[in-house]
Design a protein around this motif. Sequence first.
Motif, PDB file in Angstrom:
ATOM      1  N   LEU A  99      31.966  -2.738 -13.617  1.00  0.00           N
ATOM      2  CA  LEU A  99      32.014  -2.451 -12.176  1.00  0.00           C
ATOM      3  C   LEU A  99      32.859  -1.224 -11.795  1.00  0.00           C
ATOM      4  N   PRO A 100      34.111  -1.072 -12.274  1.00  0.00           N
ATOM      5  CA  PRO A 100      34.906   0.080 -11.822  1.00  0.00           C
ATOM      6  C   PRO A 100      34.228   1.413 -12.089  1.00  0.00           C
ATOM      7  N   PHE A 101      33.730   1.586 -13.304  1.00  0.00           N
ATOM      8  CA  PHE A 101      33.087   2.856 -13.658  1.00  0.00           C
ATOM      9  C   PHE A 101      31.788   3.024 -12.874  1.00  0.00           C
ATOM     10  N   ALA A 102      30.982   1.949 -12.834  1.00  0.00           N
ATOM     11  CA  ALA A 102      29.672   2.042 -12.176  1.00  0.00           C
ATOM     12  C   ALA A 102      29.827   2.312 -10.683  1.00  0.00           C
ATOM     13  N   PHE A 103      30.709   1.587 -10.005  1.00  0.00           N
ATOM     14  CA  PHE A 103      30.876   1.764  -8.565  1.00  0.00           C
ATOM     15  C   PHE A 103      31.457   3.137  -8.229  1.00  0.00           C
ATOM     16  N   ALA A 104      32.411   3.597  -9.045  1.00  0.00           N
ATOM     17  CA  ALA A 104      33.004   4.918  -8.798  1.00  0.00           C
ATOM     18  C   ALA A 104      31.950   6.012  -8.959  1.00  0.00           C
ATOM     19  N   ALA A 105      31.124   5.897 -10.000  1.00  0.00           N
ATOM     20  CA  ALA A 105      30.083   6.907 -10.239  1.00  0.00           C
ATOM     21  C   ALA A 105      29.019   6.865  -9.147  1.00  0.00           C
ATOM     22  N   ILE A 106      28.570   5.652  -8.811  1.00  0.00           N
ATOM     23  CA  ILE A 106      27.545   5.520  -7.774  1.00  0.00           C
ATOM     24  C   ILE A 106      28.095   5.946  -6.417  1.00  0.00           C
ATOM     25  N   GLY A 107      29.394   5.631  -6.155  1.00  0.00           N
ATOM     26  CA  GLY A 107      30.009   6.017  -4.895  1.00  0.00           C
ATOM     27  C   GLY A 107      30.073   7.515  -4.700  1.00  0.00           C
ATOM     28  N   SER A 108      30.240   8.248  -5.802  1.00  0.00           N
ATOM     29  CA  SER A 108      30.283   9.719  -5.725  1.00  0.00           C
ATOM     30  C   SER A 108      28.904  10.317  -5.506  1.00  0.00           C
ATOM     31  N   LEU A 109      27.882   9.520  -5.818  1.00  0.00           N
ATOM     32  CA  LEU A 109      26.512  10.031  -5.743  1.00  0.00           C
ATOM     33  C   LEU A 109      26.130  10.424  -4.308  1.00  0.00           C
ATOM     34  N   GLY A 110      26.701   9.722  -3.297  1.00  0.00           N
ATOM     35  CA  GLY A 110      26.359  10.019  -1.903  1.00  0.00           C
ATOM     36  C   GLY A 110      26.668  11.456  -1.531  1.00  0.00           C
ATOM     37  N   TRP A 111      27.775  11.983  -2.052  1.00  0.00           N
ATOM     38  CA  TRP A 111      28.148  13.363  -1.734  1.00  0.00           C
ATOM     39  C   TRP A 111      27.195  14.363  -2.382  1.00  0.00           C
ATOM     40  N   ILE A 112      26.753  14.043  -3.583  1.00  0.00           N
ATOM     41  CA  ILE A 112      25.790  14.928  -4.259  1.00  0.00           C
ATOM     42  C   ILE A 112      24.469  14.934  -3.508  1.00  0.00           C
ATOM     43  N   LEU A 113      24.022  13.732  -3.071  1.00  0.00           N
ATOM     44  CA  LEU A 113      22.775  13.647  -2.308  1.00  0.00           C
ATOM     45  C   LEU A 113      22.890  14.369  -0.972  1.00  0.00           C
ATOM     46  N   SER A 114      24.057  14.256  -0.322  1.00  0.00           N
ATOM     47  CA  SER A 114      24.232  14.933   0.970  1.00  0.00           C
ATOM     48  C   SER A 114      24.194  16.447   0.810  1.00  0.00           C
ATOM     49  N   PHE A 115      24.689  16.945  -0.326  1.00  0.00           N
ATOM     50  CA  PHE A 115      24.634  18.392  -0.555  1.00  0.00           C
ATOM     51  C   PHE A 115      23.180  18.855  -0.714  1.00  0.00           C
ATOM     52  N   PHE A 116      22.374  18.096  -1.478  1.00  0.00           N
ATOM     53  CA  PHE A 116      20.973  18.468  -1.633  1.00  0.00           C
ATOM     54  C   PHE A 116      20.245  18.404  -0.292  1.00  0.00           C
ATOM     55  N   MET A 117      20.587  17.386   0.520  1.00  0.00           N
ATOM     56  CA  MET A 117      20.001  17.292   1.848  1.00  0.00           C
ATOM     57  C   MET A 117      20.376  18.520   2.681  1.00  0.00           C
ATOM     58  N   GLU A 118      21.645  18.918   2.617  1.00  0.00           N
ATOM     59  CA  GLU A 118      22.120  20.077   3.367  1.00  0.00           C
ATOM     60  C   GLU A 118      21.429  21.356   2.892  1.00  0.00           C
ATOM     61  N   PHE A 119      21.217  21.466   1.582  1.00  0.00           N
ATOM     62  CA  PHE A 119      20.561  22.645   1.016  1.00  0.00           C
ATOM     63  C   PHE A 119      19.126  22.769   1.526  1.00  0.00           C
ATOM     64  N   VAL A 120      18.427  21.633   1.595  1.00  0.00           N
ATOM     65  CA  VAL A 120      17.043  21.630   2.098  1.00  0.00           C
ATOM     66  C   VAL A 120      17.028  22.053   3.566  1.00  0.00           C
ATOM     67  N   CYS A 121      17.976  21.529   4.345  1.00  0.00           N
ATOM     68  CA  CYS A 121      18.056  21.893   5.766  1.00  0.00           C
ATOM     69  C   CYS A 121      18.366  23.380   5.941  1.00  0.00           C
ATOM     70  N   LEU A 122      19.211  23.927   5.096  1.00  0.00           N
ATOM     71  CA  LEU A 122      19.549  25.350   5.165  1.00  0.00           C
ATOM     72  C   LEU A 122      18.314  26.217   4.919  1.00  0.00           C
ATOM     73  N   ILE A 123      17.496  25.802   3.979  1.00  0.00           N
ATOM     74  CA  ILE A 123      16.264  26.559   3.701  1.00  0.00           C
ATOM     75  C   ILE A 123      15.338  26.536   4.924  1.00  0.00           C
ATOM     76  N   LEU A 124      15.242  25.349   5.543  1.00  0.00           N
ATOM     77  CA  LEU A 124      14.383  25.224   6.731  1.00  0.00           C
ATOM     78  C   LEU A 124      14.913  26.061   7.906  1.00  0.00           C
ATOM     79  N   ALA A 125      16.241  26.184   8.023  1.00  0.00           N
ATOM     80  CA  ALA A 125      16.849  26.893   9.168  1.00  0.00           C
ATOM     81  C   ALA A 125      17.080  28.380   8.906  1.00  0.00           C
ATOM     82  N   LYS A 126      16.832  28.825   7.686  1.00  0.00           N
ATOM     83  CA  LYS A 126      17.202  30.190   7.292  1.00  0.00           C
ATOM     84  C   LYS A 126      16.594  31.264   8.198  1.00  0.00           C
ATOM     85  N   GLN A 127      15.302  31.226   8.400  1.00  0.00           N
ATOM     86  CA  GLN A 127      14.624  32.298   9.134  1.00  0.00           C
ATOM     87  C   GLN A 127      14.937  32.262  10.635  1.00  0.00           C
TER      88      GLN A 127
END
Length: 507
Positions: A99-127
């Motif tokens: 549990l400690p390792f799994a929850f810590a790793a999975i908990g960090s995943l939200g920030w990685i996903l939010s960055f990819f989401m932000e990157f996609v939005c930046l591409i859409l807003a670029k022009q």
Amino acid sequence: MYVMIINMSKKWQLPGKISLFYGLIISIVNFLGFLIPSSGGMPIANTESYKGWIAFMDQHNKVITCLYFFSFIIPALLCIFYCISGKSKEKAESRFINLPFAFAAIGSLGWILSFFMEFVCLILAKQEYHIQIREICFSSLSNIIQEAIFIFTLGFLIMDLLHRKIFLPKIFPEGNLSRFSLLMKPSVRFIVIVFYLSVSIFPISYLTSTLVTFSSNYGINIDSKIFIVLAVIILFGIIILFTFCDYFDGPLKKLKTGTQKVKSGDYSHKIKIISNDSFGDLADTFNEMTTSLKEKNEKILAIQESIIRGMAVMVESRDNSTGGHINRTSDCVKVFVEKLKKAPEYENISEDFCNAIIKAAPMHDLGKIAVDDAILRKPGKFTDEEYEKMKAHSKEGARIVESVLSQVDDKKFKEIAINVAHYHHEKWNGTGYPEKISENDIPLEARIMALADVFDALVSKRCYKESFTYDKAFSIIEESLGSHFDPTLGKVFLSCRPELQKLYESY
């Protein structure tokens, strides 16, 4: 944020509550992660790109909020799935330990996903909003990395401490967690890196990025020497980190290897850690332990060998031979395997195999203890019925050897000893007994024993025959190559004549 749905069976209530508690810890740590960028803001807050990015987010606020929500709800769902998907009891227990390792790793995943989401939005807003993606991505990625490291290290350290000190001892009071499969086993190197990141590298890197942010946003000139000093401190910290890793990880790996060697029965293994610290002291204690174990094991083996040889001599005293067969065949096997080690055809034969067959040789006729004296001592030719009873000694010998050696750790030696007793009367052409197997189906150790056994019978005097001359004995063996004996093995045996003749003349 992290709401855990867990298996509510009574047997798993406590682990379920602990999972829920860990979910709460990850939620709190995630909230603290949100506060990290707010202390200094974005280092590009006054640029046109940043203003365009803010305008885009304001216009699509609901959609972006939903995307952020899903980027963090996905890890929560993964945590839930991780907790409830262990179908077997062993798998569920293994996942609880993780549990400690799994929850810590999975908990960090939200920030990685939010960055990819932000990157996609930046591409859409670029022009439309004239956004320079590189500026915002670099700034955002910097924050995301810090937040992910912060969340993983802090979450893991808190949960791991609680797990080791409180929950694991409560649920597994007997210990022995290594029996579980599918465990995530953080190494000492990993633990040191996590600790050092949390107390050294992360604070300094965060301080550096904060200074850069203030300098950029508020036009404050900061002496470049400060950044150089901070960079040197970070670099020096990384060097210390890997030094610590080697200091702890290296000796522990050697100790683990040593214990595995001892577990497999190798009591001669020594750990080489030359230092005057705790690791050096532990290595010295370990080496003293293995020396003591080796001495005790040698004594046990000597007693065991003495008992086995005594049993063999007892059996021999009932036989119709003139005595000494056990010692002679053992010496004969010793001479034979020494020659085999030098033969090109058997260059891959191991020293352990040679030692094992020499030790096993005295046991080859133990089965005769089950044969009636009237048959065993009969001076003349056996009747068919008597011969069948005599042939049963091979199977009976294998059974006795297996029983006698049942507690011996050396599995290979046991196998060789059983094969020697069971198959030493088999013949190359398949006409032997008890199984009538042929050629290479006969274990090598049994083929070696067969040659030594027959040779001793030929050159020794018995109550029903005189001893044959060496010429006659070797001639009979040579004529029997390819029928009674393995032809390749037999040629090597024939080359032992000088050594064997010298040996037998010394008796």
